[in-house]
Design a protein around this motif. Sequence first.
Motif, short mmCIF file in Angstrom:
data_model
loop_
_atom_site.label_atom_id
_atom_site.label_comp_id
_atom_site.label_asym_id
_atom_site.label_seq_id
_atom_site.Cartn_x
_atom_site.Cartn_y
_atom_site.Cartn_z
N ASN A 48 72.68 20.92 -62.70
CA ASN A 48 72.99 21.33 -64.06
C ASN A 48 72.16 22.56 -64.40
O ASN A 48 71.02 22.68 -63.96
N HIS A 61 66.07 12.81 -74.01
CA HIS A 61 67.29 12.15 -73.54
C HIS A 61 67.04 11.23 -72.34
O HIS A 61 66.14 11.46 -71.56
N GLN A 63 69.63 8.14 -69.81
CA GLN A 63 70.84 7.34 -69.63
C GLN A 63 70.41 5.93 -69.26
O GLN A 63 69.51 5.74 -68.44
N TYR A 67 73.36 3.76 -65.10
CA TYR A 67 73.62 5.20 -64.95
C TYR A 67 72.36 6.06 -65.12
O TYR A 67 72.46 7.27 -65.24
N GLN A 69 69.12 8.30 -64.51
CA GLN A 69 69.04 9.42 -63.56
C GLN A 69 67.60 9.76 -63.19
O GLN A 69 66.71 9.75 -64.04
N LYS A 71 65.64 13.13 -62.05
CA LYS A 71 65.89 14.56 -62.23
C LYS A 71 64.82 15.38 -61.54
O LYS A 71 63.66 14.98 -61.48
N TYR A 137 76.61 12.13 -65.10
CA TYR A 137 76.52 11.89 -66.54
C TYR A 137 77.55 10.83 -66.95
O TYR A 137 78.69 10.85 -66.50
N HIS A 138 77.12 9.92 -67.81
CA HIS A 138 77.99 8.85 -68.32
C HIS A 138 77.75 8.76 -69.83
O HIS A 138 76.74 8.21 -70.26
N LYS A 139 78.65 9.34 -70.60
CA LYS A 139 78.47 9.48 -72.05
C LYS A 139 78.12 8.18 -72.74
O LYS A 139 77.24 8.14 -73.61
N GLU A 142 74.34 7.27 -72.71
CA GLU A 142 73.30 8.18 -73.17
C GLU A 142 72.49 7.57 -74.31
O GLU A 142 72.99 6.77 -75.10
#
Length: 184
Positions: A48, A61, A63, A67, A69, A71, A137-139, A142
């Motif tokens: 990203n 932020h 998830q 889901y 993450q 990073k 990403y899984h809305k 979030e």
Amino acid sequence: MGFIETGFQGLWIFEPKVFGDDRGYFYESYSARAFQANGLEFHFVQDNQARSSYGVVRGLHYQEHPYCQTKLIRALEGTILDVVVDCRKGSPTYGKVFSIELSAENKKQLLIPAGFAHGYSVLTEQAEVMYKVDRFYHKESEGGILFSDPALAIDWKVPAGQMILSEKDKLYPTFAAGNHSFFF
């Protein structure tokens, strides 16, 4: 390539070895082999990239499971203050904040394991940030923590009157009021 402990289990600073001369520089920004040699094995699935101007604050932020993450964050241009909060219940650093300046100049990167809330502020006129993630990403998963949570007392290094935030980031709950499902 150098890996530096942060005092937060699983959170690492990565300093690549830079080869420079009068033509410029070269470095490996990521090598699965080097990470694996240090016991850090991830399967990154997406890169990203974001560009922002001075004063932008993005975050905090995360998830939720399944889901969440891991990073790997770096600045391609400019300087950011990268900030994380340990949301892993049972962790010795649960609820603690870690921050570091990442810049195009210092080439440092931050490896953030799943279970941390993440955000950054832009400290230069412009900054371009790139990060790898090991899950898409899984809305619906979030979540976030209020950037200005008084209990966390994060100094974003940007005066409050100059901060630029999304409406969503202004509405997240405080750390104490959040519903974090991460465990150490």
